[in-house]
Design a protein around this motif. Structure first.
Motif, mmCIF file in Angstrom:
data_model
loop_
_atom_site.group_PDB
_atom_site.id
_atom_site.type_symbol
_atom_site.label_atom_id
_atom_site.label_comp_id
_atom_site.label_asym_id
_atom_site.label_seq_id
_atom_site.Cartn_x
_atom_site.Cartn_y
_atom_site.Cartn_z
ATOM 1 N N MET A 1 -25.548 60.794 105.553
ATOM 2 C CA MET A 1 -24.938 61.579 106.617
ATOM 3 C C MET A 1 -23.719 60.845 107.163
ATOM 4 O O MET A 1 -23.780 59.655 107.457
ATOM 5 C CB MET A 1 -25.973 61.800 107.715
ATOM 6 C CG MET A 1 -25.461 62.530 108.884
ATOM 7 S SD MET A 1 -26.112 64.188 108.883
ATOM 8 C CE MET A 1 -25.490 64.777 110.398
ATOM 9 N N LEU A 2 -22.650 61.559 107.301
ATOM 10 C CA LEU A 2 -21.418 60.995 107.838
ATOM 11 C C LEU A 2 -21.281 61.360 109.311
ATOM 12 O O LEU A 2 -21.503 62.508 109.694
ATOM 13 C CB LEU A 2 -20.213 61.545 107.068
ATOM 14 C CG LEU A 2 -20.171 61.261 105.572
ATOM 15 C CD1 LEU A 2 -19.052 62.060 104.918
ATOM 16 C CD2 LEU A 2 -19.993 59.788 105.325
ATOM 17 N N ASP A 3 -20.902 60.384 110.111
ATOM 18 C CA ASP A 3 -20.701 60.636 111.532
ATOM 19 C C ASP A 3 -19.244 60.518 111.945
ATOM 20 O O ASP A 3 -18.801 61.163 112.889
ATOM 21 C CB ASP A 3 -21.511 59.642 112.371
ATOM 22 C CG ASP A 3 -23.005 59.873 112.252
ATOM 23 O OD1 ASP A 3 -23.431 61.039 112.201
ATOM 24 O OD2 ASP A 3 -23.738 58.877 112.204
ATOM 25 N N ARG A 4 -18.474 59.654 111.240
ATOM 26 C CA ARG A 4 -17.112 59.346 111.672
ATOM 27 C C ARG A 4 -16.187 59.323 110.453
ATOM 28 O O ARG A 4 -16.322 58.477 109.584
ATOM 29 C CB ARG A 4 -17.100 57.998 112.377
ATOM 30 C CG ARG A 4 -18.023 57.989 113.611
ATOM 31 C CD ARG A 4 -18.285 56.587 114.113
ATOM 32 N NE ARG A 4 -17.172 56.014 114.825
ATOM 33 C CZ ARG A 4 -16.915 56.184 116.121
ATOM 34 N NH1 ARG A 4 -17.719 56.913 116.849
ATOM 35 N NH2 ARG A 4 -15.876 55.615 116.683
ATOM 36 N N ILE A 5 -15.234 60.267 110.437
ATOM 37 C CA ILE A 5 -14.308 60.386 109.312
ATOM 38 C C ILE A 5 -12.898 60.101 109.809
ATOM 39 O O ILE A 5 -12.405 60.756 110.721
ATOM 40 C CB ILE A 5 -14.367 61.800 108.693
ATOM 41 C CG1 ILE A 5 -15.793 62.110 108.210
ATOM 42 C CG2 ILE A 5 -13.358 61.928 107.551
ATOM 43 C CD1 ILE A 5 -15.999 63.552 107.783
ATOM 44 N N LEU A 6 -12.255 59.116 109.192
ATOM 45 C CA LEU A 6 -10.880 58.761 109.535
ATOM 46 C C LEU A 6 -9.943 59.401 108.512
ATOM 47 O O LEU A 6 -10.213 59.358 107.307
ATOM 48 C CB LEU A 6 -10.692 57.245 109.522
ATOM 49 C CG LEU A 6 -9.290 56.794 109.938
ATOM 50 C CD1 LEU A 6 -9.383 55.819 111.094
ATOM 51 C CD2 LEU A 6 -8.568 56.167 108.771
ATOM 52 N N VAL A 7 -8.850 59.989 109.000
ATOM 53 C CA VAL A 7 -7.905 60.674 108.122
ATOM 54 C C VAL A 7 -6.487 60.215 108.445
ATOM 55 O O VAL A 7 -5.920 60.587 109.472
ATOM 56 C CB VAL A 7 -7.990 62.211 108.293
ATOM 57 C CG1 VAL A 7 -7.149 62.916 107.234
ATOM 58 C CG2 VAL A 7 -9.424 62.699 108.262
ATOM 59 N N PRO A 8 -5.883 59.399 107.567
ATOM 60 C CA PRO A 8 -4.478 59.036 107.745
ATOM 61 C C PRO A 8 -3.602 60.257 107.436
ATOM 62 O O PRO A 8 -3.844 60.955 106.449
ATOM 63 C CB PRO A 8 -4.251 57.934 106.710
ATOM 64 C CG PRO A 8 -5.621 57.464 106.327
ATOM 65 C CD PRO A 8 -6.508 58.650 106.488
ATOM 66 N N VAL A 9 -2.618 60.506 108.279
ATOM 67 C CA VAL A 9 -1.737 61.667 108.077
ATOM 68 C C VAL A 9 -0.277 61.252 108.200
ATOM 69 O O VAL A 9 0.063 60.338 108.948
ATOM 70 C CB VAL A 9 -2.042 62.812 109.067
ATOM 71 C CG1 VAL A 9 -3.422 63.384 108.838
ATOM 72 C CG2 VAL A 9 -1.910 62.366 110.499
ATOM 73 N N ASP A 10 0.571 61.953 107.424
ATOM 74 C CA ASP A 10 2.005 61.709 107.510
ATOM 75 C C ASP A 10 2.827 62.993 107.376
ATOM 76 O O ASP A 10 4.040 62.958 107.339
ATOM 77 C CB ASP A 10 2.449 60.682 106.465
ATOM 78 C CG ASP A 10 2.247 61.146 105.030
ATOM 79 O OD1 ASP A 10 1.900 62.328 104.811
ATOM 80 O OD2 ASP A 10 2.448 60.324 104.120
ATOM 81 N N GLY A 11 2.162 64.136 107.290
ATOM 82 C CA GLY A 11 2.868 65.401 107.189
ATOM 83 C C GLY A 11 3.201 65.827 105.770
ATOM 84 O O GLY A 11 3.721 66.921 105.564
ATOM 85 N N SER A 12 2.900 64.999 104.781
ATOM 86 C CA SER A 12 3.181 65.353 103.386
ATOM 87 C C SER A 12 2.168 66.391 102.896
ATOM 88 O O SER A 12 1.125 66.606 103.516
ATOM 89 C CB SER A 12 3.111 64.111 102.496
ATOM 90 O OG SER A 12 1.777 63.629 102.432
ATOM 91 N N ASP A 13 2.477 67.022 101.765
ATOM 92 C CA ASP A 13 1.546 67.989 101.187
ATOM 93 C C ASP A 13 0.209 67.333 100.864
ATOM 94 O O ASP A 13 -0.850 67.920 101.090
ATOM 95 C CB ASP A 13 2.140 68.615 99.919
ATOM 96 C CG ASP A 13 3.310 69.548 100.215
ATOM 97 O OD1 ASP A 13 3.455 69.982 101.386
ATOM 98 O OD2 ASP A 13 4.077 69.842 99.277
ATOM 99 N N ALA A 14 0.252 66.120 100.321
ATOM 100 C CA ALA A 14 -0.978 65.402 99.984
ATOM 101 C C ALA A 14 -1.803 65.119 101.237
ATOM 102 O O ALA A 14 -3.032 65.266 101.243
ATOM 103 C CB ALA A 14 -0.653 64.105 99.260
ATOM 104 N N SER A 15 -1.135 64.727 102.295
ATOM 105 C CA SER A 15 -1.810 64.448 103.559
ATOM 106 C C SER A 15 -2.416 65.723 104.139
ATOM 107 O O SER A 15 -3.549 65.716 104.625
ATOM 108 C CB SER A 15 -0.807 63.835 104.542
ATOM 109 O OG SER A 15 -1.355 63.742 105.825
ATOM 110 N N ASN A 16 -1.677 66.811 104.080
ATOM 111 C CA ASN A 16 -2.179 68.088 104.593
ATOM 112 C C ASN A 16 -3.407 68.557 103.816
ATOM 113 O O ASN A 16 -4.341 69.111 104.399
ATOM 114 C CB ASN A 16 -1.084 69.143 104.567
ATOM 115 C CG ASN A 16 0.038 68.825 105.538
ATOM 116 O OD1 ASN A 16 -0.137 68.069 106.484
ATOM 117 N ND2 ASN A 16 1.199 69.381 105.287
ATOM 118 N N ALA A 17 -3.413 68.324 102.505
ATOM 119 C CA ALA A 17 -4.579 68.678 101.695
ATOM 120 C C ALA A 17 -5.785 67.837 102.117
ATOM 121 O O ALA A 17 -6.910 68.344 102.197
ATOM 122 C CB ALA A 17 -4.271 68.483 100.213
#
Length: 127
Positions: A1-17
């Motif tokens: 079970m996952l409780d905490r998900i970190l997501v690095p973002v930069d606005g790129s298509d890959a990041s948005n996906a």
């Protein structure tokens, strides 16, 4: 079970996906999301050598990062997930190190990160 998900973002298509996948996963796992973006400080070095007129305004770049990360958190919350965000500025660390540090400090169970689709040797060398 996952409780905490970190997501690095930069606005790129890959990041948005990656954001889309993370939001879906968070909904499934009832996990919290933490979006992080890193404003690279290398622009400051170029400014000091007199090339600032060729570069975008660093304040505008930082503001664009803030918008991308806050929009991701708002979208996640709109879809029913608990989300917050962090903007890392002024660090001398490499972007990857900043992300790893943010994950450790936030105690992330998982990092969902987009890829630029490199293959073969390029993927091995460049990530």
């Amino acid at each position: 079970m996952l409780d905490r998900i970190l997501v690095p973002v930069d606005g790129s298509d890959a990041s948005n996906a990656a954001v889309d996948v993370a939001v879906s996963l968070a909904a499934d796992q009832k996990a919290m999301l933490h979006f992080v973006t890193v404003v690279e400080s290398s622009l400051g070095i170029l400014e000091t050598v007199g090339r600032a007129t060729e570069l975008p305004n660093p304040l505008a770049i930082a503001e664009a990062h803030r918008k991308v990360v806050s929009d991701a958190a708002a979208m996640a919350e709109k879809q029913g997930s608990s989300a917050d965000y962090q903007v890392v500025e002024g660090s001398d660390l490499h972007v990857g190190e900043c992300i790893a540090q943010a994950a450790a400090e936030w105690r992330a169970d998982l990092i969902v990160l987009g890829t630029h689709g490199r293959r073969g040797v390029n993927r091995l060398v460049l990530g």
